[in-house]
Design a protein around this motif. Structure first.
Motif, mmCIF file in Angstrom:
data_model
loop_
_atom_site.group_PDB
_atom_site.id
_atom_site.type_symbol
_atom_site.label_atom_id
_atom_site.label_comp_id
_atom_site.label_asym_id
_atom_site.label_seq_id
_atom_site.Cartn_x
_atom_site.Cartn_y
_atom_site.Cartn_z
ATOM 1 N N GLU A 236 -53.500 -61.322 15.154
ATOM 2 C CA GLU A 236 -54.216 -60.088 15.424
ATOM 3 C C GLU A 236 -55.500 -60.019 14.596
ATOM 4 O O GLU A 236 -56.549 -59.577 15.062
ATOM 5 C CB GLU A 236 -53.307 -58.892 15.129
ATOM 6 C CG GLU A 236 -53.884 -57.554 15.524
ATOM 7 C CD GLU A 236 -54.386 -57.543 16.961
ATOM 8 O OE1 GLU A 236 -53.761 -58.195 17.830
ATOM 9 O OE2 GLU A 236 -55.433 -56.906 17.212
ATOM 10 N N GLY A 237 -55.418 -60.463 13.345
ATOM 11 C CA GLY A 237 -56.610 -60.514 12.507
ATOM 12 C C GLY A 237 -57.678 -61.414 13.101
ATOM 13 O O GLY A 237 -58.872 -61.093 13.065
ATOM 14 N N LEU B 208 -62.587 -57.862 27.477
ATOM 15 C CA LEU B 208 -62.604 -56.648 26.653
ATOM 16 C C LEU B 208 -62.729 -55.402 27.523
ATOM 17 O O LEU B 208 -62.028 -54.413 27.323
ATOM 18 C CB LEU B 208 -63.767 -56.694 25.661
ATOM 19 C CG LEU B 208 -63.616 -57.601 24.447
ATOM 20 C CD1 LEU B 208 -64.824 -57.449 23.545
ATOM 21 C CD2 LEU B 208 -62.345 -57.276 23.688
ATOM 22 N N ASP C 297 -63.575 -60.210 17.924
ATOM 23 C CA ASP C 297 -64.196 -58.985 18.431
ATOM 24 C C ASP C 297 -65.464 -58.663 17.652
ATOM 25 O O ASP C 297 -66.517 -58.381 18.240
ATOM 26 C CB ASP C 297 -63.213 -57.809 18.312
ATOM 27 C CG ASP C 297 -62.165 -57.837 19.413
ATOM 28 O OD1 ASP C 297 -62.259 -58.723 20.293
ATOM 29 O OD2 ASP C 297 -61.259 -56.991 19.395
ATOM 30 N N GLU C 298 -65.335 -58.707 16.339
ATOM 31 C CA GLU C 298 -66.499 -58.372 15.510
ATOM 32 C C GLU C 298 -67.645 -59.346 15.733
ATOM 33 O O GLU C 298 -68.810 -58.951 15.805
ATOM 34 C CB GLU C 298 -66.105 -58.374 14.024
ATOM 35 C CG GLU C 298 -65.355 -57.123 13.594
ATOM 36 C CD GLU C 298 -64.814 -57.265 12.171
ATOM 37 O OE1 GLU C 298 -65.455 -57.955 11.363
ATOM 38 O OE2 GLU C 298 -63.739 -56.696 11.878
ATOM 39 N N ARG D 208 -62.697 -69.605 14.658
ATOM 40 C CA ARG D 208 -63.099 -68.398 15.377
ATOM 41 C C ARG D 208 -63.735 -68.743 16.728
ATOM 42 O O ARG D 208 -63.438 -68.131 17.754
ATOM 43 C CB ARG D 208 -64.068 -67.590 14.512
ATOM 44 C CG ARG D 208 -64.432 -66.315 15.164
ATOM 45 C CD ARG D 208 -65.616 -65.513 14.675
ATOM 46 N NE ARG D 208 -66.472 -65.913 13.621
ATOM 47 C CZ ARG D 208 -67.520 -66.724 13.738
ATOM 48 N NH1 ARG D 208 -67.791 -67.274 14.918
ATOM 49 N NH2 ARG D 208 -68.279 -66.992 12.715
ATOM 50 N N ASP E 102 -60.181 -52.369 26.028
ATOM 51 C CA ASP E 102 -60.182 -52.542 24.578
ATOM 52 C C ASP E 102 -61.261 -51.683 23.917
ATOM 53 O O ASP E 102 -62.328 -51.446 24.478
ATOM 54 C CB ASP E 102 -60.435 -54.017 24.271
ATOM 55 C CG ASP E 102 -60.050 -54.365 22.855
ATOM 56 O OD1 ASP E 102 -59.058 -55.083 22.690
ATOM 57 O OD2 ASP E 102 -60.751 -53.919 21.930
ATOM 58 N N ARG F 82 -58.010 -62.035 16.256
ATOM 59 C CA ARG F 82 -58.549 -61.299 17.399
ATOM 60 C C ARG F 82 -59.656 -60.355 16.978
ATOM 61 O O ARG F 82 -60.724 -60.294 17.589
ATOM 62 C CB ARG F 82 -57.447 -60.499 18.097
ATOM 63 C CG ARG F 82 -56.811 -61.209 19.256
ATOM 64 C CD ARG F 82 -56.229 -60.218 20.256
ATOM 65 N NE ARG F 82 -57.199 -59.243 20.750
ATOM 66 C CZ ARG F 82 -56.997 -58.439 21.778
ATOM 67 N NH1 ARG F 82 -55.851 -58.479 22.413
ATOM 68 N NH2 ARG F 82 -57.913 -57.599 22.174
ATOM 69 N N SER F 83 -59.427 -59.608 15.935
ATOM 70 C CA SER F 83 -60.476 -58.647 15.562
ATOM 71 C C SER F 83 -61.680 -59.342 14.967
ATOM 72 O O SER F 83 -62.809 -58.863 15.130
ATOM 73 C CB SER F 83 -59.933 -57.551 14.633
ATOM 74 O OG SER F 83 -58.809 -57.966 13.927
ATOM 75 N N ALA F 84 -61.460 -60.490 14.313
ATOM 76 C CA ALA F 84 -62.616 -61.250 13.825
ATOM 77 C C ALA F 84 -63.467 -61.701 15.009
ATOM 78 O O ALA F 84 -64.701 -61.637 14.963
ATOM 79 C CB ALA F 84 -62.140 -62.455 13.016
ATOM 80 N N ALA G 258 -63.091 -52.401 21.343
ATOM 81 C CA ALA G 258 -64.283 -53.193 21.050
ATOM 82 C C ALA G 258 -65.181 -53.274 22.292
ATOM 83 O O ALA G 258 -66.416 -53.221 22.176
ATOM 84 C CB ALA G 258 -63.876 -54.595 20.593
#
Lengths: 208, 208
Positions: B57-58, B112, B64-65, B18, B117, B60-62, B119
């Motif tokens: 993509e997963g 972002l 982001d979070e 990550r 985006d 990416r969102s990890a 997020a």
DNA sequence: CAGCATACTAAACACATGTTCAGTCGATGG
DNA sequence: CCATCGACTGAACATGTGTTTAGTATGCTG
């Protein structure tokens, strides 16, 4: 030796491809746009895109140059006084007024600056130079104080203006009004003018 | 049921992936970073990246979070008064001081926000809320005038601060000094404070 | 008219991409 | 100890990518 249609110009397929590419690049980011998407949007074959620009990268720089040329034209007109700039000295607003509605150029500029692209830095420099010239003119006429650090002052004012373009969507989100729309622009301009006149600490310039 | 290493945490391969992804995404933009690049930077196989995050993509969102969590932590500390914020109320500077030097988080935030985006918009909202709270506190203590349009005023101040993060490189280019470095920050803060105190039109608040 | 250059297309090519799969290793728990 | 589960790898797969190539049509030039 010349291009066949270079005389009666911007309807050429080359220009159409460039314009569609600009729109797609601004909307999705250059990296996630494919040559085939551009070709399809322009109504031509993928091969023709490469034929005209050599490569996708060549197309990117052609778009960069085109955008830079548009900005250069606007800056030149602004410095020559050919733009009305009646709205509180906001170049961002003036820019929008002198671009076709829905133009992708602001969005593309956003991408250029975000990525730290060299083309974006060039436009930023030019914008800063125009801002510095405008500041000097105002100072010379006694309409503005140069401040202790004129370069920083110019940069601050410029950046406050540029922000409207770059963060338009996010500002619209938190304010509930498009800061570059009719109502939002008026609210924004009024408040900024108040700050520039009276500072942040008092409504009528109360010293601390 | 729990992850094997979830107890003595952030040295797990998942976290390494990550973090490397965050760095690469910030530097090159998510779209032009490949799963293989990330895997190689993290010293693992491409398959493992997908094994942990399901898809690119997963991942990416990890990321982001994770970035959102870092910001949330800082905002919470700032609102609780746990951050010193001694530097003229600049949250951008405070942010940099509370992040490891060379952190990719500011660069990722830039991406972002400029990509529009969701997020990024969330973080922007949170930042705005924190700014609004700080403004209210200052107004309540008589240290700041609310202005005619407090929301716009808050947004303007916030955005002037955020700019330092987003346009740091371009500002450094035209000013010749990193506006978030030691010297540049001092110059910037002094000039901005001058404007906030006296406005733009007079050094000592001369009315027009 | 011939000759030629240019705009343009359809199909193919080589390659990089995200993802899957079969299987190995190592720890943990009954 | 053995069975199981998750971390992990190496190789494969399907597909989408930028680009090339061969060829057609069309207008310009001599």
């Amino acid at each position: 030796m010349l291009n066949m249609r270079s005389a009666h110009d911007d309807r050429t397929a080359r220009a159409v491809i460039r314009d569609r590419a600009l729109e797609l690049f601004a909307a999705q980011g250059p990296d996630s746009v494919t040559v085939r998407q551009i070709a399809s949007a322009a109504g031509v074959s993928p091969g023709l895109v490469i034929h005209h620009f050599g490569s996708k990268e060549g197309l990117r720089s052609a778009v960069d140059e085109h955008v830079a040329a548009v900005f250069d034209g606007l800056f030149a007109r602004a410095e020559a006084g050919g733009l009305d700039m009646s709205d509180g000295g906001s170049f961002a607003e003036t820019l929008l007024e002198n671009l076709p509605p829905g133009s992708s150029i602001p969005g593309y500029l956003r991408r250029l600056l975000l990525a730290g692209d060299a083309a974006g830095t060039t436009i930023f420099r030019r914008w800063f130079a125009a801002g510095a010239a405008a500041t000097e003119a105002l100072v010379a006429r006694g309409l503005m104080a140069p401040g202790r650090d004129p370069a920083v002052r110019t940069a601050f004012v410029m950046v406050g203006d540029l922000m409207l373009l770059l963060l338009r969507d996010q500002l619209a989100d938190v304010l509930g009004v498009d800061p570059l729309g009719a109502e939002g622009a008026a609210r924004w301009a009024e408040e900024v003018l108040d700050i520039y006149r009276n500072g942040l600490f008092g409504t009528e310039g109360e010293p601390s």
